[in-house]
Design a protein around this motif. Sequence first.
Motif, PDB file in Angstrom:
ATOM      1  N   PHE A 127       0.826  -1.205   0.000  1.00  0.00           N
ATOM      2  CA  PHE A 127       0.000   0.000   0.000  1.00  0.00           C
ATOM      3  C   PHE A 127       0.868   1.267   0.000  1.00  0.00           C
ATOM      4  O   PHE A 127       0.531   2.272  -0.627  1.00  0.00           O
ATOM      5  CB  PHE A 127      -0.923   0.004   1.224  1.00  0.00           C
ATOM      6  N   THR A 128       2.008   1.202   0.703  1.00  0.00           N
ATOM      7  CA  THR A 128       2.916   2.364   0.728  1.00  0.00           C
ATOM      8  C   THR A 128       3.465   2.635  -0.668  1.00  0.00           C
ATOM      9  O   THR A 128       3.535   3.793  -1.108  1.00  0.00           O
ATOM     10  CB  THR A 128       4.077   2.106   1.710  1.00  0.00           C
ATOM     11  N   GLN A 129       3.872   1.590  -1.359  1.00  0.00           N
ATOM     12  CA  GLN A 129       4.377   1.766  -2.729  1.00  0.00           C
ATOM     13  C   GLN A 129       3.286   2.304  -3.652  1.00  0.00           C
ATOM     14  O   GLN A 129       3.550   3.134  -4.526  1.00  0.00           O
ATOM     15  CB  GLN A 129       4.912   0.435  -3.258  1.00  0.00           C
ATOM     16  N   LEU A 130       2.035   1.840  -3.428  1.00  0.00           N
ATOM     17  CA  LEU A 130       0.913   2.325  -4.232  1.00  0.00           C
ATOM     18  C   LEU A 130       0.675   3.817  -3.984  1.00  0.00           C
ATOM     19  O   LEU A 130       0.474   4.589  -4.924  1.00  0.00           O
ATOM     20  CB  LEU A 130      -0.343   1.520  -3.895  1.00  0.00           C
ATOM     21  N   LEU A 131       0.755   4.224  -2.723  1.00  0.00           N
ATOM     22  CA  LEU A 131       0.577   5.639  -2.394  1.00  0.00           C
ATOM     23  C   LEU A 131       1.689   6.493  -3.002  1.00  0.00           C
ATOM     24  O   LEU A 131       1.442   7.619  -3.459  1.00  0.00           O
ATOM     25  CB  LEU A 131       0.562   5.822  -0.870  1.00  0.00           C
ATOM     26  N   GLU A 132       2.922   5.964  -3.009  1.00  0.00           N
ATOM     27  CA  GLU A 132       4.037   6.724  -3.585  1.00  0.00           C
ATOM     28  C   GLU A 132       3.846   6.936  -5.081  1.00  0.00           C
ATOM     29  O   GLU A 132       4.270   7.958  -5.631  1.00  0.00           O
ATOM     30  CB  GLU A 132       5.354   5.988  -3.323  1.00  0.00           C
ATOM     31  N   ARG A 133       3.201   5.974  -5.752  1.00  0.00           N
ATOM     32  CA  ARG A 133       2.975   6.122  -7.194  1.00  0.00           C
ATOM     33  C   ARG A 133       1.750   7.000  -7.488  1.00  0.00           C
ATOM     34  O   ARG A 133       1.563   7.475  -8.606  1.00  0.00           O
ATOM     35  CB  ARG A 133       2.776   4.740  -7.831  1.00  0.00           C
ATOM     36  N   MET A 134       0.909   7.216  -6.475  1.00  0.00           N
ATOM     37  CA  MET A 134      -0.349   7.962  -6.695  1.00  0.00           C
ATOM     38  C   MET A 134      -0.368   9.299  -5.954  1.00  0.00           C
ATOM     39  O   MET A 134      -1.433   9.815  -5.617  1.00  0.00           O
ATOM     40  CB  MET A 134      -1.539   7.100  -6.225  1.00  0.00           C
ATOM     41  N   ILE A 135       0.820   9.853  -5.682  1.00  0.00           N
ATOM     42  CA  ILE A 135       0.871  11.148  -4.981  1.00  0.00           C
ATOM     43  C   ILE A 135       0.180  12.212  -5.832  1.00  0.00           C
ATOM     44  O   ILE A 135       0.558  12.457  -6.977  1.00  0.00           O
ATOM     45  CB  ILE A 135       2.333  11.558  -4.703  1.00  0.00           C
ATOM     46  N   PRO A 136      -0.862  12.860  -5.277  1.00  0.00           N
ATOM     47  CA  PRO A 136      -1.578  13.888  -6.056  1.00  0.00           C
ATOM     48  C   PRO A 136      -0.681  15.087  -6.362  1.00  0.00           C
ATOM     49  O   PRO A 136       0.233  15.408  -5.599  1.00  0.00           O
ATOM     50  CB  PRO A 136      -2.726  14.292  -5.124  1.00  0.00           C
ATOM     51  N   GLU A 137      -0.931  15.692  -7.494  1.00  0.00           N
ATOM     52  CA  GLU A 137      -0.193  16.897  -7.845  1.00  0.00           C
ATOM     53  C   GLU A 137      -0.485  17.989  -6.813  1.00  0.00           C
ATOM     54  O   GLU A 137      -1.611  18.148  -6.344  1.00  0.00           O
ATOM     55  CB  GLU A 137      -0.588  17.386  -9.240  1.00  0.00           C
ATOM     56  N   GLY A 138       0.529  18.729  -6.509  1.00  0.00           N
ATOM     57  CA  GLY A 138       0.373  19.820  -5.560  1.00  0.00           C
ATOM     58  C   GLY A 138       0.380  19.380  -4.115  1.00  0.00           C
ATOM     59  O   GLY A 138       0.025  20.177  -3.230  1.00  0.00           O
ATOM     60  N   SER A 139       0.734  18.116  -3.862  1.00  0.00           N
ATOM     61  CA  SER A 139       0.791  17.657  -2.475  1.00  0.00           C
ATOM     62  C   SER A 139       1.844  18.427  -1.702  1.00  0.00           C
ATOM     63  O   SER A 139       2.893  18.810  -2.245  1.00  0.00           O
ATOM     64  CB  SER A 139       1.115  16.157  -2.421  1.00  0.00           C
ATOM     65  N   SER A 140       1.581  18.658  -0.430  1.00  0.00           N
ATOM     66  CA  SER A 140       2.509  19.438   0.400  1.00  0.00           C
ATOM     67  C   SER A 140       3.813  18.672   0.625  1.00  0.00           C
ATOM     68  O   SER A 140       3.847  17.445   0.553  1.00  0.00           O
ATOM     69  CB  SER A 140       1.872  19.757   1.750  1.00  0.00           C
ATOM     70  N   GLU A 141       4.862  19.420   0.911  1.00  0.00           N
ATOM     71  CA  GLU A 141       6.162  18.827   1.185  1.00  0.00           C
ATOM     72  C   GLU A 141       6.099  17.922   2.412  1.00  0.00           C
ATOM     73  O   GLU A 141       6.739  16.871   2.471  1.00  0.00           O
ATOM     74  CB  GLU A 141       7.201  19.929   1.411  1.00  0.00           C
ATOM     75  N   LYS A 142       5.289  18.332   3.401  1.00  0.00           N
ATOM     76  CA  LYS A 142       5.153  17.536   4.619  1.00  0.00           C
ATOM     77  C   LYS A 142       4.520  16.181   4.325  1.00  0.00           C
ATOM     78  O   LYS A 142       4.942  15.148   4.872  1.00  0.00           O
ATOM     79  CB  LYS A 142       4.302  18.298   5.631  1.00  0.00           C
ATOM     80  N   PHE A 143       3.524  16.139   3.433  1.00  0.00           N
ATOM     81  CA  PHE A 143       2.877  14.883   3.057  1.00  0.00           C
ATOM     82  C   PHE A 143       3.872  13.947   2.385  1.00  0.00           C
ATOM     83  O   PHE A 143       3.957  12.757   2.714  1.00  0.00           O
ATOM     84  CB  PHE A 143       1.694  15.170   2.119  1.00  0.00           C
ATOM     85  N   ILE A 144       4.650  14.480   1.434  1.00  0.00           N
ATOM     86  CA  ILE A 144       5.630  13.654   0.694  1.00  0.00           C
ATOM     87  C   ILE A 144       6.707  13.139   1.634  1.00  0.00           C
ATOM     88  O   ILE A 144       7.088  11.964   1.594  1.00  0.00           O
ATOM     89  CB  ILE A 144       6.244  14.475  -0.463  1.00  0.00           C
TER      90      ILE A 144
END
Length: 509
Positions: free
Chosen positions: A308-325
Amino acid sequence: MSSDFKNNPLNDPLSNNIYLQALNSAKSGIIITDNRQQDNPIIYCNRAFEEISGYSHNEIIGHNCRFLQSQDRGQEERQIIKKAIKEGEECKVEIRNYRKNGSLFWNELIISPVKDDEDNVTHFIGVQNDITLRKKAENELREEKSSVEKKILERTKELQENHAFLSSIIETVRESLLVLDVDYRVLSANSHFLTSFKVTQEETVGKILFELGNHQWDIMLLKQLLTKILPTNNPVIDFEVEHDFPYIGKKIMLLNAYRIEFEGQYKDRILLAIEDITEKKEIDRRKDDFLSIASHELKTPLTTIKGFTQLLERMIPEGSSEKFITTLQKVSLNVDRLNNLISELLDTSKIQSGNIEIHKEPFKIDKIIHEAVDNLALASPSHNISVNSDTNATILGDELQITQVLNNLVSNAIKYSPGSSQIDVYCNRVGNFIRISVTDYGMGISQQDQKKIFERFFRVRDIQKKFPGMGIGLYICQEIIQNHEGTLWVESEIGNGSTFNFTLPIQKI
């Protein structure tokens, strides 16, 4: 010497075989070291050297000769040897050495350099003779100064005092102890033995050890080990006996036996210590079962989390905050770290149960060293990891397991040298083996901790406070190397870094 060494034994197979047979027939211990390689390692030893030192051929090759002095490194003779090697000269010394079992022997050592046609020292030949008996005789002669009557009185008094001292020790120690004579007849048994085995003095004292109880000690291997104690002073160390004992039932006992000697007395006495380790073994078994079950149970949900973590890394929404990444990256990093810890626990469980598998295939050692270092260098850009490996050697082994050992040793070098950025990885041929060394310039390891560092779950106290870990990485490494018929050891000094070395046999073509 250089032309004989160069032209005859090395280039003529028949002559070489004759020379090797001659060397192995010699009564003196003979070693050859390669002065062209780092740390002047041993590349050959004859059978007499193995018998003198107590080490096997595989445990000797690749080491520097100083390992025979163990921790007794303050001898002046060591400086004489060091100077002779540095200046390429012959020397002769009498030096204290220690066998594999820790017993002292005096060594008459003659070192001779071997030079090539350009007068460069390429090898050293060491001839070693055990002169312990001569030294002992010299020492005894120096002690013969008093009159015979005075000696008899003093020895009689010493014998009485030592007998009383020994008896008091035997009675107060909270461990089962027996004293045996040369025929393995029980001379005395302490109270703890009588209580533990629920027997009387009449049933024990005066009886042959192997006839006690229901003959629980009548074991051929134990007999063979005990017969070596008096003539050779070789102790019996940690001999396990699992038996259904009379009166107390099924138990696991740990035996240690030593020759007793107080200033020359009791030379024909054996002290046998018996420890009941049944409960300890059961605790270890339960702990191993728990580790195995817990590791397997954790592995399944962790794999799901990782997916699930790898899936989330591939689906990071555009404009996501630096803290989220950043948070997502930390989650991924810690999942990997936890996955590595669980993998180590699984490896440990497999080793303890004897289920670790080795898939041996030929592989080039230089290739996997460079690949392992390249991968680790990318993950640790703050460290400079230099590699010197051009052996062109082929190893028959499990490539993944050897890579695991390399990754562990280099990762440890990086982890435990926070104040130094240099790591050196060196691989060279030593006889029919390759030796790989990983050197850091960090905090170092004390002599006391070096004896335990390859034990399961052992961690150096000071390091444990500063760095996380479970203390099983080096234990796994040692088991892997031993399963590949090599040896793993460490050389270190506090404040001066550490060098971890291991050898692997080169595949014969």
